[in-house]
Enzyme design. Structure first.
Site, PDB file in Angstrom:
ATOM      1  N   ARG A  39     -18.355 -16.468   5.870  1.00 21.89           N
ATOM      2  CA  ARG A  39     -19.446 -17.621   5.767  1.00 21.89           C
ATOM      3  C   ARG A  39     -19.116 -18.871   6.489  1.00 21.89           C
ATOM      4  O   ARG A  39     -20.105 -19.681   6.906  1.00 21.89           O
ATOM      5  CB  ARG A  39     -19.710 -17.878   4.277  1.00 21.89           C
ATOM      6  CG  ARG A  39     -20.682 -17.444   3.369  1.00 21.89           C
ATOM      7  CD  ARG A  39     -20.605 -17.726   1.971  1.00 21.89           C
ATOM      8  NE  ARG A  39     -19.578 -17.766   1.568  1.00 21.89           N
ATOM      9  CZ  ARG A  39     -19.060 -17.456   0.135  1.00 21.89           C
ATOM     10  NH1 ARG A  39     -19.990 -17.159  -0.587  1.00 21.89           N
ATOM     11  NH2 ARG A  39     -18.030 -17.465  -0.305  1.00 21.89           N
ATOM     12  N   HIS A 175      -2.388   0.557   1.516  1.00 22.55           N
ATOM     13  CA  HIS A 175      -1.492   0.499   2.573  1.00 22.55           C
ATOM     14  C   HIS A 175      -0.198   0.899   2.262  1.00 22.55           C
ATOM     15  O   HIS A 175       0.657   1.380   2.979  1.00 22.55           O
ATOM     16  CB  HIS A 175      -1.595  -1.035   3.047  1.00 22.55           C
ATOM     17  CG  HIS A 175      -0.636  -2.059   2.250  1.00 22.55           C
ATOM     18  ND1 HIS A 175      -1.017  -2.320   0.734  1.00 22.55           N
ATOM     19  CD2 HIS A 175       0.553  -2.169   2.365  1.00 22.55           C
ATOM     20  CE1 HIS A 175      -0.109  -3.151   0.444  1.00 22.55           C
ATOM     21  NE2 HIS A 175       0.932  -3.079   1.254  1.00 22.55           N
ATOM     22  N   LYS A 179       2.961   3.358   4.969  1.00 15.01           N
ATOM     23  CA  LYS A 179       4.336   2.950   5.136  1.00 15.01           C
ATOM     24  C   LYS A 179       5.003   4.000   5.662  1.00 15.01           C
ATOM     25  O   LYS A 179       4.990   5.080   5.235  1.00 15.01           O
ATOM     26  CB  LYS A 179       4.821   2.130   3.769  1.00 15.01           C
ATOM     27  CG  LYS A 179       4.371   0.931   3.638  1.00 15.01           C
ATOM     28  CD  LYS A 179       5.138   0.413   2.104  1.00 15.01           C
ATOM     29  CE  LYS A 179       4.715  -0.853   1.615  1.00 15.01           C
ATOM     30  NZ  LYS A 179       4.837  -2.161   2.437  1.00 15.01           N
ATOM     31  N   GLU A 213       8.913  -7.529  -6.598  1.00 14.29           N
ATOM     32  CA  GLU A 213       8.425  -8.526  -5.648  1.00 14.29           C
ATOM     33  C   GLU A 213       9.397  -9.841  -6.119  1.00 14.29           C
ATOM     34  O   GLU A 213       9.264 -10.138  -7.289  1.00 14.29           O
ATOM     35  CB  GLU A 213       7.105  -8.851  -5.724  1.00 14.29           C
ATOM     36  CG  GLU A 213       6.231  -7.571  -5.007  1.00 14.29           C
ATOM     37  CD  GLU A 213       4.876  -7.801  -4.894  1.00 14.29           C
ATOM     38  OE1 GLU A 213       4.551  -8.310  -3.685  1.00 14.29           O
ATOM     39  OE2 GLU A 213       4.166  -7.667  -5.668  1.00 14.29           O
ATOM     40  N   ASP A 232      -3.148  -4.219  -9.768  1.00 15.92           N
ATOM     41  CA  ASP A 232      -2.755  -4.598  -8.430  1.00 15.92           C
ATOM     42  C   ASP A 232      -1.921  -3.480  -7.859  1.00 15.92           C
ATOM     43  O   ASP A 232      -1.921  -3.525  -6.787  1.00 15.92           O
ATOM     44  CB  ASP A 232      -2.065  -5.919  -8.563  1.00 15.92           C
ATOM     45  CG  ASP A 232      -2.045  -6.672  -7.271  1.00 15.92           C
ATOM     46  OD1 ASP A 232      -2.960  -6.739  -6.548  1.00 15.92           O
ATOM     47  OD2 ASP A 232      -0.830  -7.224  -6.752  1.00 15.92           O
ATOM     48  N   HIS A 237      -1.242   1.614  -5.438  1.00 18.99           N
ATOM     49  CA  HIS A 237       0.045   1.915  -4.809  1.00 18.99           C
ATOM     50  C   HIS A 237       1.183   2.970  -5.367  1.00 18.99           C
ATOM     51  O   HIS A 237       1.612   3.928  -4.754  1.00 18.99           O
ATOM     52  CB  HIS A 237       0.731   0.680  -4.341  1.00 18.99           C
ATOM     53  CG  HIS A 237       0.027  -0.327  -3.633  1.00 18.99           C
ATOM     54  ND1 HIS A 237      -0.902   0.085  -2.557  1.00 18.99           N
ATOM     55  CD2 HIS A 237       0.056  -1.682  -3.591  1.00 18.99           C
ATOM     56  CE1 HIS A 237      -1.708  -1.072  -2.301  1.00 18.99           C
ATOM     57  NE2 HIS A 237      -0.945  -2.161  -2.911  1.00 18.99           N
ATOM     58  N   LYS A 337       6.152  -9.548 -10.496  1.00 19.50           N
ATOM     59  CA  LYS A 337       6.273 -10.592  -9.525  1.00 19.50           C
ATOM     60  C   LYS A 337       7.123 -11.466 -10.059  1.00 19.50           C
ATOM     61  O   LYS A 337       7.742 -11.522 -11.274  1.00 19.50           O
ATOM     62  CB  LYS A 337       4.846 -11.467  -9.632  1.00 19.50           C
ATOM     63  CG  LYS A 337       3.658 -10.779  -9.125  1.00 19.50           C
ATOM     64  CD  LYS A 337       3.619 -10.708  -7.692  1.00 19.50           C
ATOM     65  CE  LYS A 337       2.220 -10.175  -7.210  1.00 19.50           C
ATOM     66  NZ  LYS A 337       2.156  -9.759  -5.970  1.00 19.50           N
TER      67      LYS A 337
END
Ligand code: BG6
Length: 487
Positions: A39, A175, A179, A213, A232, A237, A337
């Site tokens: 945008r 993704h 890997k 993480e 997530d 994954h 996290k």
């Protein structure tokens, strides 16, 4: 390549560095071009300058070459617009015709959807209505994760996309599958003769998959609050990683045969009843704590996050696979996290030796079962733990490890997951992309957990940033006599 969301984080951090690196290695056709869409009002030159800054900043472990950048940047174009406005698609058509002629791209177009997920359906429909899903060359569409928010919305999104694109044009990206270390699981299992005979319920006691993480939500609070750790990381994954660990060998390495086996495995995951969720899934949310020597605030104090947010920043679950190979072998998956360190690994815990012949000697550690660690990141590699005799008198045993390290063995840089996957999409190889049946099977596996959690009020926060998650995750394993490994 037409990138929707060209001003976003993913384009800056991952897509553009990956494309530049592919160009650096001479893997893209010289006429390769990008039309960025978002945008924000920008000229081609503004876009090029922004991308220059991002690529030079985010190129991982590879040099940045200004000369190469200048020629790469000539293929970058920009179009501002609103994805809800049909005029944008007419402009894209015009721009594709013009850029295609100038760069001789033979009409081949890869669309990359990396906007807010709620816009994916609308964009696919816009492209379809403008006649852009078909053309003179090939047309493919990559959809960034998350693919849907739950099972019904994943189905709905798919139906909207499939109205305009055939399945073989649709590339759903995950993704983790790109890997190197995840791809290597297949090489390890199916390229060697000695592991596969052990790869089953007779020899394997249980499997632990960890994706820890050490970062928090990094300014993505608003997105993350709607997603949570289960959606997530696990739905996509980590279930894909589990499928790669547990799937049957395919007869060939063709894209559909490999994906058939992955899909079959995901369909064999036992679906929990709502009553079973309690003992088999754990939600956590971090409170304030110390990570890497820094004091950090709790999730509910992050910007964009509601002060009473019920979102999970940690999730752990026990999955059972109902087939002959894996019956009764628990697969424990956890992610979070602000855990103490960044590490992703798969730990295959083998059964103990049937009899401890050294039990009468001074043999501490004799019962330590063998452990095979497939390390996804960092310090990529594989290690096998076994016990060994300590030098000297007597029969003292001690656990030791036999290690393979990627860096030391190959001494070359591994491509990033996005380099691998973007190139695969360009050459039309969908092996490492997910298919709709896989996406639906993994939503089905997590749906009872989502449904149950939606009705609960957890005593969040229930772990301090910088620790290994809530105590309930330990209790989940203890129920079957297991303990989380500290990676
Ligand atoms: C993304 C998630 O898909 O994967 C992020 O949305 C997460 O929250 C990231 O940080 C992890 O990827 P990697 O490659 O850093 O392990």
């Amino acid at each position: 390549m037409v990138i929707f969301g060209a001003n976003g984080d993913l384009t800056r951090r991952k897509l553009m560095p990956a494309l530049y690196r592919l160009a650096y290695e001479g893997r893209l056709a010289p006429g390769f071009a990008v039309i960025g869409i978002s945008r924000t009002a920008m000229t081609d030159d503004d876009f090029r300058n922004r991308m220059h800054d991002s690529v030079s900043k985010f190129m991982e472990d590879a040099p940045f070459d200004e000369d190469l950048w200048r020629s790469f940047a000539q293929g970058l174009f920009y179009l501002p617009g609103d994805v809800g406005d049909m005029v944008l698609y007419q402009k894209i058509a015009g721009s594709l015709a013009e850029v295609g002629k100038q760069r001789q791209t033979a009409g081949n177009v890869l669309f990359y959807l990396s906007t807010q997920p709620s816009q994916y359906g609308e964009i696919a429909e816009g492209l379809g209505a403008a006649g852009l899903a078909k053309g003179e060359g090939w047309r493919r569409i990559i959809i960034e994760k998350p693919f849907g928010h739950d099972l019904p919305s994943a189905r709905d999104l798919n139906a909207r996309i499939q109205k305009h694109f055939e399945e073989d044009q649709i590339y759903r990206i995950d993704h983790y599958l790109g890997k190197e270390t995840v791809q290597n699981i297949m090489a390890f299992r199916f390229g060697n003769g000695i592991f596969e005979p052990l790869w089953n319920r007779r020899y394997i006691d249980h499997v632990q998959i960890t994706a820890a993480e050490s970062i928090g939500v990094e300014g993505r609070g608003a997105y993350y609050q709607e997603a949570g750790a289960l959606r997530d990381m696990i739905q996509n994954h980590l279930l894909q990683v589990m499928a790669t660990i547990a799937m049957e060998p395919s007869a060939t390495f063709s894209s559909d045969e490999v994906r058939d086996e992955r899909a079959k495995l995901l369909r064999s995951v036992r679906i929990m009843t709502l009553d079973e969720v309690e003992g088999n899934a754990v939600a956590g949310q971090y409170g304030a704590g110390r990570v890497g020597g820094q004091q950090v605030v709790g999730f509910r104090q992050e910007s964009g996050v509601r002060p009473d947010s019920p979102t999970d920043t940690y999730a752990a679950a026990t999955f059972m696979v109902d087939n002959w190979r894996w019956a009764d072998v628990p697969f424990y998956i956890r992610t979070g996290k602000y855990l103490p360190k960044r590490v992703s690994e798969i730990a295959i815990h083998f059964k103990s030796a049937p009899l401890s012949v050294f039990r009468n000697s001074d043999a501490s550690g004799t019962t330590a079962p063998n452990l095979l660690i497939l390390r996804i990141q960092p310090e990529e590699g594989i290690s096998l733990k076994f016990v060994s005799k300590r030098p000297g008198a007597g029969m003292t045993l001690r656990p030791v490890s036999m290690d393979f390290n990627y860096g030391a063995s190959f001494g070359e840089r591994s491509p990033s997951a996005y380099e691998t996957l973007l190139l695969d999409a360009v050459i039309g190889d969908a092996t490492l992309y997910t298919r709709q049946d896989m996406v639906e099977a993994s939503w089905r596996a997590v749906q009872p957990i989502l449904d149950c959690w939606a009705t609960k009020k957890f005593p969040f926060p229930n772990y301090a940033a910088g620790t290994w998650g809530p105590a309930a995750a330990d209790a989940m394993l203890a129920r079957r006599g297991h303990v989380w490994r500290t990676p």
